[in-house]
Design a protein around this motif. Structure first.
Motif, PDB file in Angstrom:
ATOM      1  N   PRO A 296      34.229  41.870  34.750  1.00 24.31           N
ATOM      2  CA  PRO A 296      33.222  41.486  33.643  1.00 24.31           C
ATOM      3  C   PRO A 296      32.021  42.229  33.736  1.00 24.31           C
ATOM      4  CG  PRO A 296      34.317  39.414  34.519  1.00 24.31           C
ATOM      5  CD  PRO A 296      34.843  40.576  35.485  1.00 24.31           C
ATOM      6  N   LYS A 297      31.369  42.731  32.794  1.00 23.38           N
ATOM      7  CA  LYS A 297      30.151  43.414  32.722  1.00 23.38           C
ATOM      8  C   LYS A 297      28.934  42.568  32.635  1.00 23.38           C
ATOM      9  CE  LYS A 297      32.337  47.759  31.280  1.00 23.38           C
ATOM     10  NZ  LYS A 297      32.193  48.839  30.295  1.00 23.38           N
ATOM     11  N   MET A 298      29.319  41.252  31.777  1.00 20.95           N
ATOM     12  CA  MET A 298      28.326  40.367  31.580  1.00 20.95           C
ATOM     13  C   MET A 298      27.853  39.228  32.179  1.00 20.95           C
ATOM     14  SD  MET A 298      26.293  42.132  29.004  1.00 20.95           S
ATOM     15  CE  MET A 298      25.393  40.556  28.292  1.00 20.95           C
ATOM     16  N   LEU A 299      28.982  38.868  33.220  1.00 21.47           N
ATOM     17  CA  LEU A 299      29.179  37.725  33.781  1.00 21.47           C
ATOM     18  C   LEU A 299      27.988  37.260  34.754  1.00 21.47           C
ATOM     19  CD1 LEU A 299      30.853  35.090  33.895  1.00 21.47           C
ATOM     20  CD2 LEU A 299      32.038  35.883  35.700  1.00 21.47           C
ATOM     21  N   PHE A 300      27.127  36.221  34.546  1.00 21.68           N
ATOM     22  CA  PHE A 300      25.754  35.979  35.280  1.00 21.68           C
ATOM     23  C   PHE A 300      26.063  34.813  36.182  1.00 21.68           C
ATOM     24  CE2 PHE A 300      23.519  38.146  31.415  1.00 21.68           C
ATOM     25  CZ  PHE A 300      23.551  39.211  31.997  1.00 21.68           C
ATOM     26  N   PHE A 301      26.993  33.953  35.779  1.00 19.25           N
ATOM     27  CA  PHE A 301      27.252  32.817  36.525  1.00 19.25           C
ATOM     28  C   PHE A 301      28.450  32.443  36.680  1.00 19.25           C
ATOM     29  CE2 PHE A 301      23.233  32.744  34.311  1.00 19.25           C
ATOM     30  CZ  PHE A 301      22.258  31.735  35.205  1.00 19.25           C
ATOM     31  N   LEU A 302      29.063  32.416  37.818  1.00 20.88           N
ATOM     32  CA  LEU A 302      30.502  32.149  38.081  1.00 20.88           C
ATOM     33  C   LEU A 302      30.805  30.927  39.050  1.00 20.88           C
ATOM     34  CD1 LEU A 302      33.413  33.052  37.729  1.00 20.88           C
ATOM     35  CD2 LEU A 302      32.957  34.634  39.624  1.00 20.88           C
ATOM     36  N   PHE A 303      31.239  29.916  38.765  1.00 21.15           N
ATOM     37  CA  PHE A 303      31.465  28.738  39.490  1.00 21.15           C
ATOM     38  C   PHE A 303      32.951  28.544  39.613  1.00 21.15           C
ATOM     39  CE2 PHE A 303      27.233  28.383  37.570  1.00 21.15           C
ATOM     40  CZ  PHE A 303      26.633  27.950  38.490  1.00 21.15           C
ATOM     41  N   LEU A 304      33.399  28.437  40.996  1.00 22.88           N
ATOM     42  CA  LEU A 304      34.945  28.267  41.221  1.00 22.88           C
ATOM     43  C   LEU A 304      35.267  27.339  42.346  1.00 22.88           C
ATOM     44  CD1 LEU A 304      35.975  32.222  41.456  1.00 22.88           C
ATOM     45  CD2 LEU A 304      36.196  30.798  39.463  1.00 22.88           C
ATOM     46  N   ASN A 305      34.115  26.758  42.556  1.00 23.27           N
ATOM     47  CA  ASN A 305      33.973  25.585  43.639  1.00 23.27           C
ATOM     48  C   ASN A 305      35.101  24.632  43.098  1.00 23.27           C
ATOM     49  OD1 ASN A 305      31.690  25.404  41.770  1.00 23.27           O
ATOM     50  ND2 ASN A 305      31.517  23.552  42.887  1.00 23.27           N
ATOM     51  N   GLY A 306      35.781  24.018  44.527  1.00 21.86           N
ATOM     52  CA  GLY A 306      36.720  23.001  44.469  1.00 21.86           C
ATOM     53  C   GLY A 306      37.858  22.926  43.576  1.00 21.86           C
ATOM     54  N   ASN A 307      38.477  24.361  43.803  1.00 18.03           N
ATOM     55  CA  ASN A 307      39.817  24.525  43.524  1.00 18.03           C
ATOM     56  C   ASN A 307      40.841  25.026  44.465  1.00 18.03           C
ATOM     57  OD1 ASN A 307      39.968  24.318  40.315  1.00 18.03           O
ATOM     58  ND2 ASN A 307      37.954  25.458  40.916  1.00 18.03           N
ATOM     59  N   ASN A 308      42.070  25.354  44.222  1.00 20.15           N
ATOM     60  CA  ASN A 308      42.759  25.799  45.331  1.00 20.15           C
ATOM     61  C   ASN A 308      43.241  27.325  45.524  1.00 20.15           C
ATOM     62  OD1 ASN A 308      43.535  23.156  45.966  1.00 20.15           O
ATOM     63  ND2 ASN A 308      44.788  22.786  44.151  1.00 20.15           N
ATOM     64  N   PHE A 309      42.115  28.034  45.088  1.00 20.12           N
ATOM     65  CA  PHE A 309      42.297  29.577  45.204  1.00 20.12           C
ATOM     66  C   PHE A 309      42.472  29.892  46.822  1.00 20.12           C
ATOM     67  CE2 PHE A 309      39.692  29.097  41.321  1.00 20.12           C
ATOM     68  CZ  PHE A 309      40.316  29.926  40.457  1.00 20.12           C
ATOM     69  N   GLU A 310      43.040  30.873  47.010  1.00 22.81           N
ATOM     70  CA  GLU A 310      43.434  31.124  48.397  1.00 22.81           C
ATOM     71  C   GLU A 310      43.365  32.669  48.608  1.00 22.81           C
ATOM     72  OE1 GLU A 310      46.977  29.089  49.310  1.00 22.81           O
ATOM     73  OE2 GLU A 310      48.127  30.425  47.996  1.00 22.81           O
ATOM     74  N   GLY A 311      43.647  33.115  49.926  1.00 29.53           N
ATOM     75  CA  GLY A 311      43.912  34.628  49.928  1.00 29.53           C
ATOM     76  C   GLY A 311      42.477  35.123  50.229  1.00 29.53           C
ATOM     77  N   PRO A 312      42.529  36.452  50.589  1.00 25.25           N
ATOM     78  CA  PRO A 312      41.061  37.270  50.963  1.00 25.25           C
ATOM     79  C   PRO A 312      40.341  37.112  49.545  1.00 25.25           C
ATOM     80  CG  PRO A 312      43.039  38.678  51.556  1.00 25.25           C
ATOM     81  CD  PRO A 312      43.515  37.293  50.921  1.00 25.25           C
ATOM     82  N   LEU A 313      38.972  37.218  49.908  1.00 26.08           N
ATOM     83  CA  LEU A 313      38.054  37.104  48.740  1.00 26.08           C
ATOM     84  C   LEU A 313      38.144  38.458  47.999  1.00 26.08           C
ATOM     85  CD1 LEU A 313      34.922  35.712  50.588  1.00 26.08           C
ATOM     86  CD2 LEU A 313      36.190  34.754  48.707  1.00 26.08           C
ATOM     87  N   PRO A 314      38.635  38.576  46.726  1.00 24.86           N
ATOM     88  CA  PRO A 314      38.435  39.760  45.967  1.00 24.86           C
ATOM     89  C   PRO A 314      37.424  40.677  45.661  1.00 24.86           C
ATOM     90  CG  PRO A 314      38.967  38.096  44.610  1.00 24.86           C
ATOM     91  CD  PRO A 314      38.530  37.325  45.914  1.00 24.86           C
ATOM     92  N   CYS A 315      37.334  41.741  45.815  1.00 21.09           N
ATOM     93  CA  CYS A 315      36.009  42.460  45.560  1.00 21.09           C
ATOM     94  C   CYS A 315      35.804  42.236  43.929  1.00 21.09           C
ATOM     95  CB  CYS A 315      36.216  43.820  45.868  1.00 21.09           C
ATOM     96  SG  CYS A 315      35.715  44.380  47.536  1.00 21.09           S
ATOM     97  N   ASN A 316      36.580  42.210  43.291  1.00 22.05           N
ATOM     98  CA  ASN A 316      36.278  42.080  41.756  1.00 22.05           C
ATOM     99  C   ASN A 316      35.740  40.498  41.430  1.00 22.05           C
ATOM    100  OD1 ASN A 316      38.765  40.473  41.799  1.00 22.05           O
ATOM    101  ND2 ASN A 316      39.593  41.365  40.032  1.00 22.05           N
ATOM    102  N   MET A 317      35.716  39.926  42.311  1.00 22.84           N
ATOM    103  CA  MET A 317      34.954  38.473  42.182  1.00 22.84           C
ATOM    104  C   MET A 317      33.455  38.693  42.339  1.00 22.84           C
ATOM    105  SD  MET A 317      35.452  34.994  43.933  1.00 22.84           S
ATOM    106  CE  MET A 317      34.814  35.412  45.634  1.00 22.84           C
ATOM    107  N   PHE A 318      33.139  39.833  43.216  1.00 19.64           N
ATOM    108  CA  PHE A 318      31.830  40.057  43.495  1.00 19.64           C
ATOM    109  C   PHE A 318      31.301  40.950  42.357  1.00 19.64           C
ATOM    110  CE2 PHE A 318      33.546  38.784  47.449  1.00 19.64           C
ATOM    111  CZ  PHE A 318      32.361  37.662  47.947  1.00 19.64           C
ATOM    112  N   ILE A 319      30.859  40.407  41.118  1.00 13.72           N
ATOM    113  CA  ILE A 319      30.443  41.242  39.885  1.00 13.72           C
ATOM    114  C   ILE A 319      29.198  41.607  40.164  1.00 13.72           C
ATOM    115  CG2 ILE A 319      30.586  41.125  37.447  1.00 13.72           C
ATOM    116  CD1 ILE A 319      32.612  38.912  37.907  1.00 13.72           C
ATOM    117  N   THR A 320      28.798  42.823  39.820  1.00 10.93           N
ATOM    118  CA  THR A 320      27.532  43.667  40.120  1.00 10.93           C
ATOM    119  C   THR A 320      26.426  42.555  39.065  1.00 10.93           C
ATOM    120  OG1 THR A 320      27.900  45.092  38.557  1.00 10.93           O
ATOM    121  CG2 THR A 320      28.198  45.648  40.728  1.00 10.93           C
TER     122      THR A 320
END
Length: 762
Positions: A296-320
């Protein structure tokens, strides 16, 4: 004065009451603004003569009075705008005093007291409001009846009242031009039902912190095609996130603190290209966050805490574009990706409570704006990159990892640092003397490491410290008297008079231009105030009262404590530590401290937990400790203390023998050793209300023996004195005993010795 049209003293520092004189002459005044002052008392009676008033604002004061019995309000029928929020008025639930105000379109009575007037409870007023706010009122148990007959509302704010029952969907049915409904902090239950018709104007829905259950409606996109702000957090919603929600051009979406499961809709980022705020915290979500190769190009705030996401941290989560990224408390594994270097706008990064391993990548030093770095409770190893010194960090949380090395060249050049938590790692060496440069540090937590050496005197330069935890290390040397100046930082106890949200005069001038007003209200009271005015909620774990507690938010501001336990500290406890009158927790246990407990400890008036156990302290326990009325946990066990324990009263009446055990020379209740009497076991027997014991029996025996023996001697002496025959017989018996005794010794002792002598010597 008679030609005055506008009178405003808003945002002043005025106190007291309004004068009664001068108001009757202002018959042509149209705007009156006393908002955000400290005026008290009732309104002057001449206000009823201001019949030309169109705008009246008293918000954010301490005005009082019963609107139902005050005739002022009935006469001001030209009013279009009324703001009496955040006062102490008694407002009738029927709003009958405004029934003839046909021009009224803006009414805010938030944070007052609502009273029931049964006489007019079903009265229908003649106004049609565009704006109505009744937030956070006392004694409001149901919505006003007149709302059933309002059809032109644009903004409706009913939050903060704990209203029960089913969510009032009828408000959406009746007001098809509604642009924003704010209903957070109520007790609405049941499912969130959509209105029967499409709402082309509705932009904001906030139903957070209620008791809504069921699924998020699938057709929300067709019911509210212009929706930009949706907050359904802190409810009991379950099921998956509807895939069609991505077709709404949302700016802000908050679904946190529910029971949602499944994955994030794959086209959420694509379908909502303007999405700036996404909070999915504390659900049961898993799977991919965003599709591969999509950012996403406009995402400023991303809160994913307290879930069951797993695996390696994906690079597309680190939005510029990210400013805040919180992926804590999930099951992410692997290493921190080096693509993190692209997040040059990031202010807060939280990857705590995952299964990350490897080292902290040096690319993290590309985050030139980073203020919060939290990667605690993972499996990170290696050293902290020295380039971290160049970052504008305010909060560092790296506790509970496997990090190591010395800190001589890392972290201690951060002039803006407030929190430093490196506990439960493998750091070695001494605490650097450069720690004195951290002059803004509030919380220093270095427990459960391998630090050794003396506590540096430079630590006493940190006059803003509130919490110090150096426990479970290998520190030695004596306690510094200057430690008494720590944990004494002045707390910011100044609390603003009110959170009154004001509307500027410019907003009033353009009030009838609906889009301007709508935009102003969203910015002041909606999502934007939660986002851009958000503060970092620092979180610190500190052990006190024999338990480990997590302090955060406003509570942390008032917490202070010092834990130097489980080290190798020696010497006496400085009397200066008694100056820490505001400290709630002090732990010096498991060291090698000697000397007496300072009498100055009676000055620790706010102390709740005091642990001096497992040392070599001697002398008596100061009686002045009885004055510590807040003391909940106290231990001086396993020392060399002597004398009487404090009286079993006040707070000390709650401490059992475990607080004093291991001190054989202490006495007094609750110990078994009673002061002044030998320690004897005894059993009590009660018979007919009369009590006896072994101790009393022994005392009686000694007394009887002495008396009897004395009586026999006196009787024998008297008999010998008065009877000469007995006297002669007594002396003959004594001579015979002496004669036979002489020959007994001669035959059995002297003769055998002489025989042995002649055999071996002679």
């Amino acid at each position: 004065m008679p030609s005055l049209l506008v009178f405003s003293i808003a945002f002043g520092d005025n106190d007291g009451t309004l004068p009664n004189q001068g108001w009757c002459e202002l018959k042509h005044i149209q705007e009156l603004d006393f908002s955000a002052n400290s005026f008290r008392g009732t309104l002057p009676s001449c206000f009823g003569n201001l019949t030309s008033l169109r705008r009246l604002s008293f918000g954010g004061n301490y005005f009082r009075g019963n609107i139902a019995s005050d005739s002022i309000w009935r006469r001001l029928t030209s009013l279009e705008y009324i703001d009496i929020s955040y006062n102490q008025f008694d407002v009738p639930l029927s709003f009958s005093q405004f029934s003839n105000h046909t021009k009224l379109i803006y009414l805010d009575v938030s944070s007052n007291t609502i009273i029931t007037d049964t006489k007019f409870q079903n009265q229908i007023p003649n106004f049609q409001l565009e704006f109505f706010a009744i937030k956070g009122c006392k004694h409001l148990k149901k919505l006003p009846y007149f709302l059933h007959y309002q059809y032109d509302l644009r903004i409706l704010a009913i939050g903060g009242n704990q209203l029960p029952g089913i969510f009032p969907t009828w408000l959406l049915e009746n007001n098809t031009r509604l642009a924003g409904i704010y209903s957070r902090d109520n007790a609405f239950s049941g499912s969130f039902k959509l209105p029967s018709s499409c709402h082309l104007h509705l932009e904001t829905i906030d139903v957070s912190n209620n008791k809504l259950n069921g699924h998020i409606p699938d057709k929300m996109n067709s019911a509210f095609p212009k929706l930009t702000y949706l907050n359904m957090s802190q409810n009991y919603l379950e099921g998956p996130i509807p895939s069609k929600i991505s077709s709404i051009h949302l700016h802000n979406l908050d679904l946190s603190h529910n029971f949602l499961f499944g994955g994030v809709p794959s086209d959420l980022a694509i379908g909502s290209p303007v999405l700036a705020y996404l909070r999915l915290s504390h659900n049961k979500l898993k799977g991919q966050i965003f599709p591969k190769d999509v950012k996403p190009k406009m995402l400023f705030f991303l809160f994913l805490n307290g879930n069951n996401f797993e695996g390696p941290l994906p690079c597309n989560m680190f939005i510029t574009s990210l400013i805040v990224l919180d992926a804590s408390n999930n099951n992410f594994s692997g290493e921190i990706p080096r693509c993190i270097r692209d997040n040059t706008r990031l202010l807060q990064l939280d990857l705590s409570k995952n299964h990350l391993k490897g080292s902290i990548p040096v690319e993290i030093c590309n985050l030139k704006l980073i203020q919060v770095l939290a990667i605690s409770e993972n499996r990170l190893s290696g050293f902290i990159p020295s380039c971290v010194n160049s970052l504008p960090l305010e909060h560092i949380h790296l506790q509970k990892n496997q990090l190591g090395g010395e800190l001589e060249h890392a972290l201690f050049n951060l002039s803006s640092l407030i929190t430093l938590d490196l506990g439960y790692n493998n750091f070695t060496g001494s605490i650097p003397h450069t720690i004195g440069s951290l002059n803004t540090l509030n919380y220093l937590l270095l427990s459960n490491n391998q630090f050794e050496g003396e506590i540096p005197t430079e630590i006493c330069m940190l006059n803003k410290l509130s919490i110090v935890d150096l426990s479970f290390n290998k520190l030695y040397g004596s306690l510094l008297p200057c430690l008494s100046y720590l944990t004494q930082a002045k707390k910011d106890t100044e609390i603003s008079k009110t959170n009154y949200p004001t509307t500027s005069r410019r907003s009033w001038i353009t009030f009838l231009a609906w889009m301007r007003l709508k935009r102003h209200y969203h910015d002041s009271h909606g999502f934007l105030s939660d986002i851009f005015l958000m503060d970092v909620e620092t979180q610190v774990q500190f052990s006190t009262k024999r338990n480990s507690y997590t302090y955060k938010g406003s509570i942390l501001k008032y917490m202070s404590g010092m834990d130097l336990s489980s080290n190798r500290l020696t010497g006496e406890i400085p009397v200066e530590l008694g100056k820490m009158s505001n400290i709630p927790a002090l732990n010096l246990s498991h060291n090698h401290l000697i000397g007496r407990i300072p009498n100055t400890f009676s000055n620790l008036q706010k102390i709740e937990s005091l642990d001096l156990s497992y040392n070599n302290l001697n002398g008596s326990i100061p009686v002045g400790l009885l004055e510590l009325n807040s003391l909940a946990v106290f231990s001086v066990a396993y020392n060399n203390l002597s004398g009487a324990v404090p009286d079993f009263k006040a707070q000390f009446g709650t401490f059992n023998k475990s607080s004093y055990e291991g001190n054989p020379f202490l006495c007094g209740y609750p110990l078994d050793n009673t002061c002044g009497i030998p320690k004897l076991s005894y059993t009590s027997k009660i018979n007919g209300g009369e009590e006896s014991s072994d101790l009393e029996d022994i005392q009686c025996f000694y007394i009887g023996f002495v008396v009897s023996y004395g009586a026999i001697l006196l009787g024998l002496a008297a008999a010998l004195c008065f009877n000469r025959y007995w006297r002669k017989a007594w002396f003959r018996m004594i001579e015979a005993l002496m004669f036979y005794g002489y020959y007994f010794l001669l035959d059995n002792v002297v003769t055998p010795i002489k025989s042995i002598w002649y055999r071996n010597v002679g």
